[in-house]
Scaffold this motif. Structure first.
Motif, PDB file in Angstrom:
ATOM      1  N   SER A  46      45.517 -36.380   3.232  1.00 47.34           N
ATOM      2  CA  SER A  46      46.054 -36.708   1.903  1.00 47.34           C
ATOM      3  C   SER A  46      47.421 -37.376   2.006  1.00 47.34           C
ATOM      4  CB  SER A  46      46.130 -35.463   1.021  1.00 47.34           C
ATOM      5  OG  SER A  46      46.993 -34.500   1.586  1.00 47.34           O
ATOM      6  N   ASN A  47      48.288 -36.904   2.929  1.00 50.59           N
ATOM      7  CA  ASN A  47      49.592 -37.548   3.111  1.00 50.59           C
ATOM      8  C   ASN A  47      49.439 -38.963   3.661  1.00 50.59           C
ATOM      9  OD1 ASN A  47      50.961 -35.357   2.150  1.00 50.59           O
ATOM     10  ND2 ASN A  47      51.607 -34.595   4.148  1.00 50.59           N
ATOM     11  N   LEU A  48      48.512 -39.143   4.571  1.00 47.45           N
ATOM     12  CA  LEU A  48      48.253 -40.469   5.118  1.00 47.45           C
ATOM     13  C   LEU A  48      47.726 -41.400   4.029  1.00 47.45           C
ATOM     14  CD1 LEU A  48      48.306 -42.217   7.620  1.00 47.45           C
ATOM     15  CD2 LEU A  48      46.011 -41.397   8.175  1.00 47.45           C
ATOM     16  N   LYS A  49      46.871 -40.878   3.166  1.00 44.62           N
ATOM     17  CA  LYS A  49      46.327 -41.667   2.062  1.00 44.62           C
ATOM     18  C   LYS A  49      47.441 -42.130   1.122  1.00 44.62           C
ATOM     19  CE  LYS A  49      42.554 -41.315  -1.280  1.00 44.62           C
ATOM     20  NZ  LYS A  49      41.527 -40.418  -1.808  1.00 44.62           N
ATOM     21  N   VAL A  50      48.384 -41.239   0.783  1.00 48.73           N
ATOM     22  CA  VAL A  50      49.512 -41.589  -0.079  1.00 48.73           C
ATOM     23  C   VAL A  50      50.355 -42.674   0.576  1.00 48.73           C
ATOM     24  CG1 VAL A  50      51.699 -40.739  -1.026  1.00 48.73           C
ATOM     25  CG2 VAL A  50      49.625 -39.395  -1.308  1.00 48.73           C
ATOM     26  N   LEU A  51      50.633 -42.526   1.856  1.00 46.56           N
ATOM     27  CA  LEU A  51      51.449 -43.488   2.576  1.00 46.56           C
ATOM     28  C   LEU A  51      50.780 -44.867   2.609  1.00 46.56           C
ATOM     29  CD1 LEU A  51      54.130 -43.524   4.124  1.00 46.56           C
ATOM     30  CD2 LEU A  51      52.837 -43.034   6.183  1.00 46.56           C
ATOM     31  N   LEU A  52      49.480 -44.889   2.854  1.00 47.14           N
ATOM     32  CA  LEU A  52      48.756 -46.163   2.887  1.00 47.14           C
ATOM     33  C   LEU A  52      48.697 -46.820   1.516  1.00 47.14           C
ATOM     34  CD1 LEU A  52      45.889 -45.268   5.368  1.00 47.14           C
ATOM     35  CD2 LEU A  52      47.864 -46.764   5.769  1.00 47.14           C
ATOM     36  N   ARG A  53      48.545 -46.029   0.449  1.00 47.33           N
ATOM     37  CA  ARG A  53      48.553 -46.598  -0.909  1.00 47.33           C
ATOM     38  C   ARG A  53      49.917 -47.203  -1.235  1.00 47.33           C
ATOM     39  NH1 ARG A  53      44.083 -45.499  -4.015  1.00 47.33           N
ATOM     40  NH2 ARG A  53      42.778 -43.804  -3.269  1.00 47.33           N
ATOM     41  N   ARG A  54      50.987 -46.513  -0.835  1.00 44.87           N
ATOM     42  CA  ARG A  54      52.332 -47.038  -1.064  1.00 44.87           C
ATOM     43  C   ARG A  54      52.522 -48.350  -0.307  1.00 44.87           C
ATOM     44  NH1 ARG A  54      55.899 -42.480   0.869  1.00 44.87           N
ATOM     45  NH2 ARG A  54      57.466 -44.091   0.778  1.00 44.87           N
ATOM     46  N   ALA A  55      52.020 -48.403   0.928  1.00 42.32           N
ATOM     47  CA  ALA A  55      52.140 -49.624   1.727  1.00 42.32           C
ATOM     48  C   ALA A  55      51.385 -50.773   1.051  1.00 42.32           C
ATOM     49  CB  ALA A  55      51.596 -49.389   3.137  1.00 42.32           C
ATOM     50  N   ALA A  56      50.196 -50.490   0.552  1.00 44.13           N
ATOM     51  CA  ALA A  56      49.411 -51.525  -0.129  1.00 44.13           C
ATOM     52  C   ALA A  56      50.125 -52.029  -1.383  1.00 44.13           C
ATOM     53  CB  ALA A  56      48.031 -50.976  -0.489  1.00 44.13           C
ATOM     54  N   LEU A  57      50.701 -51.120  -2.154  1.00 40.30           N
ATOM     55  CA  LEU A  57      51.438 -51.529  -3.355  1.00 40.30           C
ATOM     56  C   LEU A  57      52.657 -52.370  -3.017  1.00 40.30           C
ATOM     57  CD1 LEU A  57      51.282 -48.317  -5.559  1.00 40.30           C
ATOM     58  CD2 LEU A  57      50.359 -50.568  -6.133  1.00 40.30           C
ATOM     59  N   MET A  58      53.398 -51.969  -2.001  1.00 37.46           N
ATOM     60  CA  MET A  58      54.582 -52.739  -1.618  1.00 37.46           C
ATOM     61  C   MET A  58      54.195 -54.126  -1.123  1.00 37.46           C
ATOM     62  SD  MET A  58      57.251 -50.030  -0.010  1.00 37.46           S
ATOM     63  CE  MET A  58      58.666 -51.102  -0.224  1.00 37.46           C
TER      64      MET A  58
END
Length: 120
Positions: A46-58
């Motif tokens: 779940s933490n990895l998923k949040v980090l990857l979503r943030r990276a995609a948004l940025m």
């Protein structure tokens, strides 16, 4: 690890565990991504998923790709709106004019008083 995300052009607004929103610069986010890559076995899915979503948004919101201070971003946004051009076009114009003014780009001028030879 942040639990929510609101993204702007160059800074991510993240909600920390305390519920307080903080601005995260692109550079600090890159460092966080690199740290996550170093310890990916320790991260929960779940933490990895949040980090990857943030990276995609940025990445999606990166726009011009120039990381500027918020005050400068605000001024450029206002000036671009006032001039009726995109911020990217304004930045291109400013950089081009600076390069010409400092003799890094040649200036082509036409001498209206001179005669030219041609097929006319």
């Amino acid at each position: 690890m942040p639990t929510a995300l609101r993204s702007t052009t160059h800074r991510a607004m993240v909600t920390a565990g305390s519920g307080k929103q903080i601005a995260m610069s692109r550079q600090s986010f890159v460092q966080e991504l690199e740290g996550a890559a170093d310890r990916n076995a320790e991260m929960s899915p779940s933490n990895l998923k949040v980090l990857l979503r943030r990276a995609a948004l940025m990445l999606r919101n990166a726009g011009d790709g120039v990381d500027l201070e918020p005050k400068i971003e605000e001024i450029l946004d206002g000036l671009a709106a006032e001039m009726g051009v995109s911020k990217a076009e304004l930045i291109r114009t400013v950089v081009t004019e600076w390069l010409i003014a400092n003799a890094y780009l040649p200036v082509f001028t036409i001498d209206e008083g001179s005669t030219t030879v041609g097929n006319g």
